[in-house]
Design a protein around this motif. Structure first.
Motif, mmCIF file in Angstrom:
data_model
loop_
_atom_site.group_PDB
_atom_site.id
_atom_site.type_symbol
_atom_site.label_atom_id
_atom_site.label_comp_id
_atom_site.label_asym_id
_atom_site.label_seq_id
_atom_site.Cartn_x
_atom_site.Cartn_y
_atom_site.Cartn_z
ATOM 1 N N GLY A 139 34.244 42.223 41.697
ATOM 2 C CA GLY A 139 36.349 42.756 41.563
ATOM 3 C C GLY A 139 36.312 43.016 40.076
ATOM 4 O O GLY A 139 37.625 43.141 39.512
ATOM 5 N N ASN A 140 35.104 43.521 39.120
ATOM 6 C CA ASN A 140 35.824 43.159 37.958
ATOM 7 C C ASN A 140 35.880 44.851 37.383
ATOM 8 O O ASN A 140 35.499 45.736 37.842
ATOM 9 C CB ASN A 140 34.784 42.732 36.891
ATOM 10 N N ALA A 141 37.187 45.429 36.912
ATOM 11 C CA ALA A 141 36.751 46.740 35.861
ATOM 12 C C ALA A 141 37.242 46.988 34.402
ATOM 13 O O ALA A 141 37.569 45.957 34.345
ATOM 14 C CB ALA A 141 38.891 46.790 36.906
ATOM 15 N N ALA A 142 36.791 47.719 34.501
ATOM 16 C CA ALA A 142 36.736 47.393 32.710
ATOM 17 C C ALA A 142 36.610 49.221 32.515
ATOM 18 O O ALA A 142 36.490 50.369 32.875
ATOM 19 C CB ALA A 142 35.450 47.592 32.256
ATOM 20 N N SER A 156 31.917 35.953 36.329
ATOM 21 C CA SER A 156 33.831 36.395 36.349
ATOM 22 C C SER A 156 33.981 36.820 37.839
ATOM 23 O O SER A 156 33.169 38.524 37.656
ATOM 24 C CB SER A 156 34.145 36.567 35.246
ATOM 25 N N ARG A 157 35.483 36.969 38.176
ATOM 26 C CA ARG A 157 36.117 37.886 39.190
ATOM 27 C C ARG A 157 37.132 38.724 39.146
ATOM 28 O O ARG A 157 37.939 37.715 38.526
ATOM 29 C CB ARG A 157 36.000 37.129 41.025
ATOM 30 N N ASN A 158 37.674 39.843 38.923
ATOM 31 C CA ASN A 158 39.201 39.991 39.297
ATOM 32 C C ASN A 158 39.442 40.251 38.623
ATOM 33 O O ASN A 158 41.010 39.802 37.960
ATOM 34 C CB ASN A 158 39.875 39.022 40.487
ATOM 35 N N CYS A 159 39.114 40.264 37.143
ATOM 36 C CA CYS A 159 39.560 39.901 36.267
ATOM 37 C C CYS A 159 39.878 42.376 35.717
ATOM 38 O O CYS A 159 38.660 42.598 36.347
ATOM 39 C CB CYS A 159 38.231 40.069 34.892
ATOM 40 N N ASN A 160 40.348 42.508 34.814
ATOM 41 C CA ASN A 160 40.901 43.563 33.790
ATOM 42 C C ASN A 160 40.416 44.012 32.818
ATOM 43 O O ASN A 160 41.284 43.065 32.305
ATOM 44 C CB ASN A 160 42.117 43.935 34.855
ATOM 45 N N VAL A 161 39.883 43.981 31.887
ATOM 46 C CA VAL A 161 39.304 44.475 30.482
ATOM 47 C C VAL A 161 39.699 46.061 30.386
ATOM 48 O O VAL A 161 39.384 47.427 31.075
ATOM 49 C CB VAL A 161 38.207 44.215 29.881
ATOM 50 N N ALA A 162 40.692 46.058 29.225
ATOM 51 C CA ALA A 162 40.412 47.422 28.787
ATOM 52 C C ALA A 162 40.407 47.897 26.957
ATOM 53 O O ALA A 162 41.171 46.700 26.525
ATOM 54 C CB ALA A 162 42.157 48.238 28.915
ATOM 55 N N THR A 163 39.336 48.066 26.644
ATOM 56 C CA THR A 163 38.868 47.940 25.108
ATOM 57 C C THR A 163 39.167 49.135 23.851
ATOM 58 O O THR A 163 38.161 50.139 24.749
ATOM 59 C CB THR A 163 38.466 47.158 25.133
ATOM 60 N N GLY A 180 33.016 33.004 32.973
ATOM 61 C CA GLY A 180 33.245 31.998 33.842
ATOM 62 C C GLY A 180 34.871 31.796 34.476
ATOM 63 O O GLY A 180 35.609 30.173 33.860
ATOM 64 N N VAL A 181 35.872 33.332 34.188
ATOM 65 C CA VAL A 181 37.117 33.412 34.216
ATOM 66 C C VAL A 181 37.031 34.015 35.706
ATOM 67 O O VAL A 181 36.164 35.414 35.916
ATOM 68 C CB VAL A 181 37.723 33.421 32.894
ATOM 69 N N ASP A 182 38.217 33.712 35.918
ATOM 70 C CA ASP A 182 38.704 34.264 37.114
ATOM 71 C C ASP A 182 41.221 35.049 36.762
ATOM 72 O O ASP A 182 41.135 34.431 36.699
ATOM 73 C CB ASP A 182 38.901 33.718 38.468
ATOM 74 N N ASP A 183 40.503 35.889 37.149
ATOM 75 C CA ASP A 183 41.336 36.830 37.538
ATOM 76 C C ASP A 183 42.455 36.930 36.551
ATOM 77 O O ASP A 183 43.675 36.696 36.273
ATOM 78 C CB ASP A 183 43.188 36.175 38.455
ATOM 79 N N LEU A 184 41.436 37.662 35.171
ATOM 80 C CA LEU A 184 42.747 37.790 33.813
ATOM 81 C C LEU A 184 42.803 39.013 33.583
ATOM 82 O O LEU A 184 42.112 40.138 33.653
ATOM 83 C CB LEU A 184 41.683 36.672 33.182
ATOM 84 N N ARG A 215 47.555 36.093 32.743
ATOM 85 C CA ARG A 215 47.033 35.957 34.216
ATOM 86 C C ARG A 215 46.941 37.488 35.025
ATOM 87 O O ARG A 215 47.800 38.255 34.391
ATOM 88 C CB ARG A 215 48.176 34.654 34.686
ATOM 89 N N GLN A 216 46.658 37.831 36.084
ATOM 90 C CA GLN A 216 46.459 38.697 36.859
ATOM 91 C C GLN A 216 47.941 39.896 37.015
ATOM 92 O O GLN A 216 48.209 40.532 36.903
ATOM 93 C CB GLN A 216 45.949 39.220 37.807
ATOM 94 N N LYS A 217 48.512 38.760 37.649
ATOM 95 C CA LYS A 217 49.932 38.769 38.788
ATOM 96 C C LYS A 217 51.054 38.621 38.079
ATOM 97 O O LYS A 217 51.957 38.564 38.380
ATOM 98 C CB LYS A 217 48.976 38.057 40.504
ATOM 99 N N ASP A 218 51.270 38.165 36.829
ATOM 100 C CA ASP A 218 52.300 38.009 36.447
ATOM 101 C C ASP A 218 52.649 38.507 35.318
ATOM 102 O O ASP A 218 52.832 38.813 34.502
ATOM 103 C CB ASP A 218 52.320 36.176 35.332
ATOM 104 N N ALA A 219 53.492 40.194 36.003
ATOM 105 C CA ALA A 219 54.356 41.062 35.160
ATOM 106 C C ALA A 219 54.582 40.782 34.565
ATOM 107 O O ALA A 219 55.454 40.918 33.403
ATOM 108 C CB ALA A 219 54.360 42.450 35.990
ATOM 109 N N ASN A 220 56.239 39.802 34.548
ATOM 110 C CA ASN A 220 57.651 39.579 34.080
ATOM 111 C C ASN A 220 56.838 38.216 32.929
ATOM 112 O O ASN A 220 57.847 38.903 32.050
ATOM 113 C CB ASN A 220 58.029 38.884 35.707
ATOM 114 N N GLY A 221 55.383 37.178 33.085
ATOM 115 C CA GLY A 221 55.211 37.223 31.875
ATOM 116 C C GLY A 221 55.196 37.864 30.467
ATOM 117 O O GLY A 221 55.297 37.497 29.384
ATOM 118 N N LEU A 222 54.228 39.034 30.862
ATOM 119 C CA LEU A 222 54.643 40.364 29.793
ATOM 120 C C LEU A 222 55.508 40.649 29.707
ATOM 121 O O LEU A 222 55.620 40.909 28.049
ATOM 122 C CB LEU A 222 53.481 41.133 30.468
#
Length: 470
Positions: A288-291, A300-307, A316-320, A333-340
């Motif tokens: 589930g990782n996207a790059a 690591s699972r369900n992470c999203n990287v853009a570089t 060793g991380v999930d949902d980042l 965190r993946q799902k906290d758009a309001n935090g951003l």
């Protein structure tokens, strides 16, 4: 035979929820988030069927006008480009577009679309446009209600009412973004996501808007009537446009009019309102990782990287979400758009420059990028497009040394005009009137070394400018 539709593309937003990739100076609608083209370019490409659509209208602000022009040219598209003198939200923007559309066709049918949305099924989108056209011609103000894929809490919802024509339904009510339990209940009750895209007869939209806020509509109409033309852009009158109330079209018209209708559509739509939404739309590995860019994942699972350039390695991380640009790194965190959103608000106070511009700053003539700076020096990499030139200018507090890396530069320094070739350099003394041009057929690349007591961009005194910037 039905009339052709005039697309109205709204692309003046800042897109801070995709920071640090999206910034005030180059927001998300102009970024290639899902391939070679930007979402603005993808939106225009979807509207290329000349049997259904007329020449588009683009409404944006002055800061983005040359990006719009450049991206139109890249895909071989043309449009009438309206420049808002100030952001007044989607209500005045759509009213201005509708008014301008009437100058082209008094009976114009307008399709108002956001420039930063994704549609994965163009055929389904076009089918919905044809359904909406019939209802719009009959006097309905049509919105596109997306058939939900999940119980989303980040979208508003629409409750469909009675059938109007074909698949088009009346709107029973609009509802705001719900909590999770309410969203699940909406799904069970047949509600649709509110996509924020609309189709209407221009005259009907303006008439309905007038009933609710005549003063703002007359202000917007005045801004179009008194508009000027500059370098091919339509410049809305600032005084008139500025007196319109800043409000979204949903609040100004759609939630109050009795003429609202909705076309249900399943077209793979997303407003790309968060990095989580980018992850949802991206290709992923088995975990589930996207790059986008160079990334390595371990346990690591369900992470999203853009570089941009730096290799990002996650272990060793999930949902980042990890977004690395050349001057900022986001870990979220993946799902906290309001935090951003809250984070960017803090950054506007703590480090405002990283919310405004990238290290690489785009200009109508090309771009520049700071590669090193100190108390009394700065080094930039400058790219000038073929046939383009910078303003004739001078500086009070710095001198400059230009070294040509690729191409040939025509340089003016006071009364001297000289061609500087690859591996050659020229010195610009403090206070000298100077200009840089690319007379060639390839990109001009040079390294600029600045030295002086003050190196800010506001120490540029423009004497002449092809782009009429102040």
């Amino acid at each position: 035979m039905s009339r052709r539709i005039i697309p109205l593309i709204m692309c003046g937003g800042a897109g801070t929820r995709l920071w640090p990739a999206s910034r005030e100076g180059r927001p998300k609608q102009f970024l290639p988030l899902f391939g070679a083209r930007s979402t603005f370019q993808d939106t225009l490409t979807r509207l290329s069927d000349s049997a259904l659509f007329e020449r588009p209208i683009v409404i944006t602000n002055a800061a983005y006008r040359f990006m719009v022009q450049e991206q139109l040219a890249e895909i071989g598209s043309e449009a009438d480009v309206l420049l808002e003198p100030a952001r007044r939200d989607s209500g005045p923007a759509i009213a201005a577009g509708a008014t301008f559309a009437q100058t082209r066709d008094g009976e114009a049918i307008v399709l108002a679309l956001a420039a930063d949305h994704v549609v994965r099924d163009t055929a389904a989108f076009l089918a919905a446009c044809r359904q909406g056209l019939v209802a719009a011609e009959s006097g309905r103000i049509v919105t596109f209600g997306v058939e939900p894929e999940r119980a989303a809490t980040e979208y508003g919802y629409i409750s469909p009412g009675e059938t109007v024509s074909g698949e088009v339904r009346s709107v029973a009510k609009f509802v705001e973004k719900p909590d999770q339990a309410t969203a699940e209940q909406y799904i069970k009750s047949g509600y649709l996501w509110n996509s924020g895209n609309f189709m209407f007869r221009a005259a009907m939209l303006l008439d309905e808007y007038r009933k609710l806020d005549a003063q703002s509509v007359e202000a917007v109409v005045g801004s179009v009537t008194k508009a000027g033309r500059d370098l091919g852009f339509v410049t809305l009158n600032a005084d008139a446009f500025g007196s319109a109330k800043a409000i979204s079209i949903d609040y100004a018209v759609m939630e109050k009019t009795a003429r609202a209708a909705v076309v249900p559509v399943s077209c793979g739509w997303s407003d790309v309102g968060s990095w989580h939404a980018v992850w949802e739309l991206s290709q992923k590995d088995a975990q589930g990782n996207a790059a986008q860019g160079a990334a390595v994942f371990e346990d690591s699972r369900n992470c999203n990287v853009a570089t941009d350039k730096a290799l990002v390695a996650l272990e060793g991380v999930d949902d980042l979400v990890v977004v690395a640009t050349q001057d900022a790194v986001l870990v979220s965190r993946q799902k906290d758009a309001n935090g951003l959103k809250r984070l960017v608000a803090k950054l506007k106070t703590a480090a405002p420059q990283v919310t405004v511009d990238h290290l690489k700053v785009h200009r109508p003539w090309g771009s520049y990028q700071s590669v090193d700076n100190g108390e009394r020096h700065q080094v930039k990499r400058i790219i000038v497009k073929p046939g383009q030139r910078l303003s004739l200018q001078k500086h009070y507090h710095r001198s400059e040394h230009w070294i040509v890396v690729r191409g040939a530069a025509r340089v003016t320094v006071n009364d001297l005009v000289k061609t500087v070739h690859e591996n050659e350099s020229i010195y610009i003394p403090m206070g000298a009137v100077h200009r840089l041009e690319n007379p060639g057929k390839i990109m001009l690349e040079l390294i600029e070394v600045q030295t002086g007591s003050y190196l800010g961009e506001d120490d540029i005194i423009r004497i002449e400018d092809d782009y009429r910037r102040e």
